[in-house]
Write a protein that holds these residues in place. Structure first.
Motif, PDB file in Angstrom:
ATOM      1  N   LEU A   1       5.046   5.239   3.061  1.00 29.24           N
ATOM      2  CA  LEU A   1       4.274   5.153   4.508  1.00 29.24           C
ATOM      3  C   LEU A   1       4.559   4.021   5.370  1.00 29.24           C
ATOM      4  CD1 LEU A   1       0.740   5.460   2.555  1.00 29.24           C
ATOM      5  CD2 LEU A   1       1.927   7.169   4.083  1.00 29.24           C
ATOM      6  N   ASP A   2       5.075   2.887   4.961  1.00 29.85           N
ATOM      7  CA  ASP A   2       5.272   1.810   5.413  1.00 29.85           C
ATOM      8  C   ASP A   2       6.323   0.749   4.543  1.00 29.85           C
ATOM      9  OD1 ASP A   2       3.616  -0.128   4.258  1.00 29.85           O
ATOM     10  OD2 ASP A   2       2.015   0.462   5.516  1.00 29.85           O
ATOM     11  N   ARG A   3       6.734  -0.291   4.991  1.00 36.47           N
ATOM     12  CA  ARG A   3       7.599  -1.043   4.350  1.00 36.47           C
ATOM     13  C   ARG A   3       6.865  -1.733   2.880  1.00 36.47           C
ATOM     14  NH1 ARG A   3      10.592  -5.450   7.776  1.00 36.47           N
ATOM     15  NH2 ARG A   3      11.449  -5.801   5.556  1.00 36.47           N
ATOM     16  N   ARG A   4       5.495  -1.486   2.840  1.00 36.76           N
ATOM     17  CA  ARG A   4       5.156  -2.086   1.716  1.00 36.76           C
ATOM     18  C   ARG A   4       4.301  -0.985   0.823  1.00 36.76           C
ATOM     19  NH1 ARG A   4       2.226  -7.711   2.215  1.00 36.76           N
ATOM     20  NH2 ARG A   4       1.730  -6.994   0.412  1.00 36.76           N
ATOM     21  N   THR A   5       4.034   0.028   1.200  1.00 37.81           N
ATOM     22  CA  THR A   5       3.265   1.054   0.765  1.00 37.81           C
ATOM     23  C   THR A   5       3.984   2.457   0.751  1.00 37.81           C
ATOM     24  OG1 THR A   5       1.347   0.115   2.148  1.00 37.81           O
ATOM     25  CG2 THR A   5       0.871   2.233   1.031  1.00 37.81           C
ATOM     26  N   ASN A   6       3.836   2.876  -0.412  1.00 39.07           N
ATOM     27  CA  ASN A   6       4.348   4.222  -1.202  1.00 39.07           C
ATOM     28  C   ASN A   6       3.394   5.051  -1.375  1.00 39.07           C
ATOM     29  OD1 ASN A   6       7.144   3.307  -1.430  1.00 39.07           O
ATOM     30  ND2 ASN A   6       6.865   2.601  -3.486  1.00 39.07           N
ATOM     31  N   TYR A   7       3.548   6.497  -0.941  1.00 43.73           N
ATOM     32  CA  TYR A   7       2.500   7.455  -1.181  1.00 43.73           C
ATOM     33  C   TYR A   7       3.207   8.336  -2.472  1.00 43.73           C
ATOM     34  CZ  TYR A   7       5.442  10.870   1.373  1.00 43.73           C
ATOM     35  OH  TYR A   7       6.475  11.623   1.841  1.00 43.73           O
TER      36      TYR A   7
END
Length: 91
Positions: free
Chosen positions: A61-67
């Motif tokens: 999703l972003d550099r720190r968050t996976n989905y």
């Protein structure tokens, strides 16, 4: 699916029922069901196992968050599990 732990199956069901949940979203759902805290050291290795078994796809999703998203193989595994369970459940 027969080689998954109950915890891994629960993670798979949560992911299947959500729209690209983050790891934190999955954690929150499972903690609610288990009524206890799930630490990151338990959660993320089990999510990675589901990814490695091609039951779940992992994206960013972003550099720190996976989905996480259920794969076609994961949906088939759930369907096969339901069919297997159904033979033991009587109305």
């Amino acid at each position: 699916m027969d080689d998954l732990t109950g915890f891994q199956r629960d993670l798979l069901y949560v992911i299947a029922g959500a729209d690209q949940p983050s790891g934190q979203d999955v954690k929150d759902e499972v903690e609610t069901y288990y009524n206890s805290e799930i630490n990151h050291g338990r959660l993320y290795p089990n999510l990675d196992t589901l990814v490695n078994k091609d039951l779940v796809e992992k994206g960013q999703l972003d550099r720190r968050t996976n989905y996480y998203e259920i794969s076609d193989h994961g949906r088939q595994a759930i369907e096969q599990r339901r069919e297997w369970e159904q033979q033991y459940i009587t109305d």
